[in-house]
Design an enzyme around this catalytic site. Structure first.
Site, short mmCIF file in Angstrom:
data_model
loop_
_atom_site.label_atom_id
_atom_site.label_comp_id
_atom_site.label_asym_id
_atom_site.label_seq_id
_atom_site.Cartn_x
_atom_site.Cartn_y
_atom_site.Cartn_z
N SER A 10 0.93 8.31 8.15
CA SER A 10 1.04 7.98 6.72
C SER A 10 1.75 9.11 6.01
O SER A 10 1.25 10.25 5.98
CB SER A 10 -0.36 7.80 6.12
OG SER A 10 -0.24 7.81 4.70
N HIS A 35 3.83 4.59 7.96
CA HIS A 35 2.89 3.95 7.03
C HIS A 35 3.13 4.47 5.62
O HIS A 35 3.13 5.68 5.38
CB HIS A 35 1.46 4.27 7.50
CG HIS A 35 0.38 3.56 6.75
ND1 HIS A 35 0.03 2.25 7.00
CD2 HIS A 35 -0.44 3.98 5.77
CE1 HIS A 35 -0.97 1.90 6.21
NE2 HIS A 35 -1.27 2.93 5.45
N ASP A 37 1.78 4.37 1.81
CA ASP A 37 0.62 4.04 0.97
C ASP A 37 1.04 3.90 -0.48
O ASP A 37 1.41 4.88 -1.14
CB ASP A 37 -0.44 5.13 1.11
CG ASP A 37 -1.22 4.99 2.40
OD1 ASP A 37 -1.68 3.87 2.68
OD2 ASP A 37 -1.36 5.98 3.13
N MET A 39 0.04 3.12 -4.22
CA MET A 39 -1.13 3.14 -5.10
C MET A 39 -0.67 3.08 -6.54
O MET A 39 0.31 3.73 -6.92
CB MET A 39 -1.94 4.42 -4.86
CG MET A 39 -2.34 4.63 -3.40
SD MET A 39 -3.41 6.05 -3.24
CE MET A 39 -3.49 6.18 -1.44
N HIS A 68 1.52 -0.47 2.78
CA HIS A 68 0.11 -0.77 2.48
C HIS A 68 -0.05 -0.74 0.96
O HIS A 68 -0.10 0.33 0.36
CB HIS A 68 -0.77 0.27 3.18
CG HIS A 68 -2.22 0.18 2.85
ND1 HIS A 68 -3.12 1.20 3.13
CD2 HIS A 68 -2.96 -0.81 2.27
CE1 HIS A 68 -4.32 0.83 2.75
NE2 HIS A 68 -4.27 -0.37 2.21
N MET A 70 -1.99 -0.85 -2.24
CA MET A 70 -3.31 -0.76 -2.88
C MET A 70 -3.08 -0.91 -4.38
O MET A 70 -3.08 0.06 -5.14
CB MET A 70 -3.95 0.60 -2.53
CG MET A 70 -4.37 0.69 -1.07
SD MET A 70 -4.60 2.38 -0.51
CE MET A 70 -2.93 2.74 0.01
N MET A 139 -10.04 -0.74 6.37
CA MET A 139 -10.13 0.58 5.73
C MET A 139 -11.38 1.29 6.23
O MET A 139 -12.48 0.74 6.16
CB MET A 139 -10.20 0.46 4.21
CG MET A 139 -8.91 0.07 3.51
SD MET A 139 -7.50 1.15 3.79
CE MET A 139 -8.11 2.77 3.32
N ASP A 178 -7.42 2.57 9.10
CA ASP A 178 -6.77 3.50 8.18
C ASP A 178 -7.81 4.34 7.43
O ASP A 178 -8.62 3.80 6.68
CB ASP A 178 -5.95 2.66 7.18
CG ASP A 178 -5.12 3.50 6.24
OD1 ASP A 178 -5.13 4.73 6.34
OD2 ASP A 178 -4.44 2.89 5.37
#
Ligand code: DX5
Ligand code: ZN
Length: 221
Positions: A10, A35, A37, A39, A68, A70, A139, A178
């Protein structure tokens, strides 16, 4: 153990002023996926990466870019991330009332589809959608930040999910895990049934990140 093991470092824990080095680390270590992330400061308190960063990374790597999300309203970001070059897009079940539409949208953009759930969300919430997805992201920390400790009960969830997938002829669906994954606990997580491990701080905060990636693969042999 899965013989399909993949590592997805990540970049959340990488140096954001030098993401090219992060790509170099992934390439030299032989990582399978990158990966990313995402957010939004709403679904989780942190604020990180948008499609523009993925667009910049895309021409610099041939690796599989695993996004991913979120975020709340995940449907609004599917096309931007797909156009930016994402290979797979994962959304959170807690972020939508209409998972089927998001799954269809991600597929229509030509990306692999992932569905994720937070540690306290019952596994039963995602079961109705497994036939339509390529990956489940379990998660193993509360989403929002890198560097947290692995929640030990996650291994039971992985085992339960693996059993369900096997019993329902859904073995093609990958289990990605993850949060809090380190060299010392990775083997146990793989043995529980994980196919793809995400590792942020263990890789990018290591003294030798390239060697650390290689050590993850040595564990799976
Ligand atoms: C947490 C993120 C994770 C995180 C993993 O919300 O989804 O991908 O970056 O980082 P580590 O490996 O440091 O727990
Ligand atoms: Zn993640």
């Amino acid at each position: 153990m899965s013989n399909n093991f993949k590592l997805a470092p990540s970049i959340l824990s990488a140096d954001f002023s030098d993401l090219q080095s992060a790509l170099h680390i992934c390439k030299s270590g032989g990582a399978d996926w990158i990966h990313v992330d995402v957010m939004d400061n709403q679904f989780v308190p942190n604020l990180t990466i948008g499609p523009l960063i993925v667009k910049s990374l895309r021409p610099k790597t041939r690796k599989f870019i695993d996004v991913h999300m979120m975020v709340i309203n995940p449907e609004t970001l599917v096309e931007p991330f797909a156009k930016a070059g994402a290979d797979s897009i994962t959304f959170h079940i807690e972020a939508t009332d209409d998972p089927n539409s998001i799954i269809d949208l991600i597929k229509s953009c030509g990306c692999k589809v992932g569905i994720s759930l937070k540690p306290k969300t019952p596994l039963s919430d995602i079961l109705p959608f497994l036939e339509k997805v390529d990956l489940v992201l379990v998660m193993s920390v509360e989403p929002g930040f890198g560097g947290q400790g692995f929640i030990p009960k996650s291994n039971d969830r992985i085992l339960e999910l693996k059993k369900y997938l096997n019993e329902n002829c859904l073995d093609r669906v990958l289990i990605q895990v993850d949060g809090g994954i380190k060299l010392h606990n990775a083997k146990e997580i793989m043995n529980a049934g994980a196919d793809v491990l995400v590792a942020g701080s263990e890789v990018f905060k290591a003294d030798n990140p390239i060697q650390t990636i290689k050590e993850f693969y040595n564990l799976s042999e």
